[in-house]
Design a protein around this motif. Sequence first.
Motif, PDB file in Angstrom:
ATOM      1  N   MET A 107       0.791  -1.107   0.418  1.00 29.43           N
ATOM      2  CA  MET A 107      -0.128  -0.164  -0.135  1.00 29.43           C
ATOM      3  C   MET A 107       0.711   1.094   0.492  1.00 29.43           C
ATOM      4  O   MET A 107       0.542   1.933  -0.202  1.00 29.43           O
ATOM      5  N   LYS A 108       1.637   0.900   0.955  1.00 31.08           N
ATOM      6  CA  LYS A 108       3.410   2.480   0.135  1.00 31.08           C
ATOM      7  C   LYS A 108       3.080   2.649  -0.644  1.00 31.08           C
ATOM      8  O   LYS A 108       3.402   3.979  -1.260  1.00 31.08           O
ATOM      9  N   THR A 109       3.823   1.682  -1.928  1.00 27.63           N
ATOM     10  CA  THR A 109       3.754   1.718  -2.935  1.00 27.63           C
ATOM     11  C   THR A 109       2.942   2.254  -3.672  1.00 27.63           C
ATOM     12  O   THR A 109       3.250   3.331  -4.122  1.00 27.63           O
ATOM     13  N   ILE A 110       2.080   1.748  -3.595  1.00 27.78           N
ATOM     14  CA  ILE A 110       0.214   2.648  -4.330  1.00 27.78           C
ATOM     15  C   ILE A 110       0.331   3.798  -4.050  1.00 27.78           C
ATOM     16  O   ILE A 110       0.161   4.486  -5.199  1.00 27.78           O
ATOM     17  N   GLN A 111       0.448   4.613  -2.779  1.00 27.51           N
ATOM     18  CA  GLN A 111       0.233   5.965  -2.116  1.00 27.51           C
ATOM     19  C   GLN A 111       1.305   6.362  -2.846  1.00 27.51           C
ATOM     20  O   GLN A 111       0.686   7.271  -3.248  1.00 27.51           O
ATOM     21  N   GLU A 112       2.429   6.084  -3.121  1.00 30.33           N
ATOM     22  CA  GLU A 112       3.309   7.357  -3.448  1.00 30.33           C
ATOM     23  C   GLU A 112       3.199   7.528  -4.479  1.00 30.33           C
ATOM     24  O   GLU A 112       3.953   8.542  -5.086  1.00 30.33           O
ATOM     25  N   HIS A 113       2.704   5.880  -5.332  1.00 33.01           N
ATOM     26  CA  HIS A 113       2.287   6.033  -7.062  1.00 33.01           C
ATOM     27  C   HIS A 113       2.117   7.663  -7.094  1.00 33.01           C
ATOM     28  O   HIS A 113       1.717   8.472  -7.947  1.00 33.01           O
ATOM     29  N   LYS A 114       0.390   8.095  -6.026  1.00 30.01           N
ATOM     30  CA  LYS A 114      -0.461   8.453  -6.440  1.00 30.01           C
ATOM     31  C   LYS A 114      -0.308  10.050  -6.235  1.00 30.01           C
ATOM     32  O   LYS A 114      -0.599  10.710  -6.470  1.00 30.01           O
ATOM     33  N   LEU A 115       1.102  10.379  -4.780  1.00 32.90           N
ATOM     34  CA  LEU A 115       1.138  11.220  -4.701  1.00 32.90           C
ATOM     35  C   LEU A 115       2.188  11.740  -5.877  1.00 32.90           C
ATOM     36  O   LEU A 115       2.086  12.764  -6.115  1.00 32.90           O
TER      37      LEU A 115
END
Length: 234
Positions: free
Chosen positions: A189-197
């Motif tokens: 989820m951290k990886t996905i959230q960083e991509h989103k940001l």
Amino acid sequence: MKPIQDKERYTLSKIVSDNLRQYIVENKMTTGDKLPSERDLAEMLAVSRVIIREALRTLESTGIIIIKHGEGAFVNTDDPTVIFNHLLLFWEMNTEKTDELFELRHLLEKTAIEHIIANTEAEHLEELHNIMERMDKTTDPLSFKQLDIEFHRGLIQATKNQLFTQLTDIIVKYFSNAPHSQMDEADRMKTIQEHKLILEALKAKDKELAIQLLSEHLQYARKLKIEQKTRTVK
């Protein structure tokens, strides 16, 4: 090309392969161009056909030529995949290269972000968004890994520079060889959230924020790679 002198014969295969590289360059040969036959090359360089075959196999192993049985040897300048894969193997074998590769990757993707903010159309950002959504939905570790590679490849492709894309692609693969199967849900989820940001910053054309977020994200990839190497050593 000039004939090989007797005193050079102790390294014949290497000398011949070097001569063939020079022949390709001097004659401005491009993909699909056919090299002279083994017999003609042997006469030109005054060596045996056995040596010519060894030299041709060396060039084929590096991706410079393609040998088609019954047809001959043809120049291959459009596909550097073999060369880049050799680089990947070298980097994997040399455990001291991680920090240098991290710095290089950061410079390349930072440049891509600057290019995206200055030039990229909305359609490209939408493609990145679609990749990110697929990452969010997949539960397969291998699919997640491939989509992560695609996201970063998508950043670089915005530059429309083929060599830039190819070099970055192999560096991303190096870091993506970290075992995603061992990532827990929080890491995923951290990886996905960083991509989103990162994507949101790109849409807002906030260059400084996008670069800052990218740096933090790549630090995580570096951390995974170092942890992988540490486990391998143990």
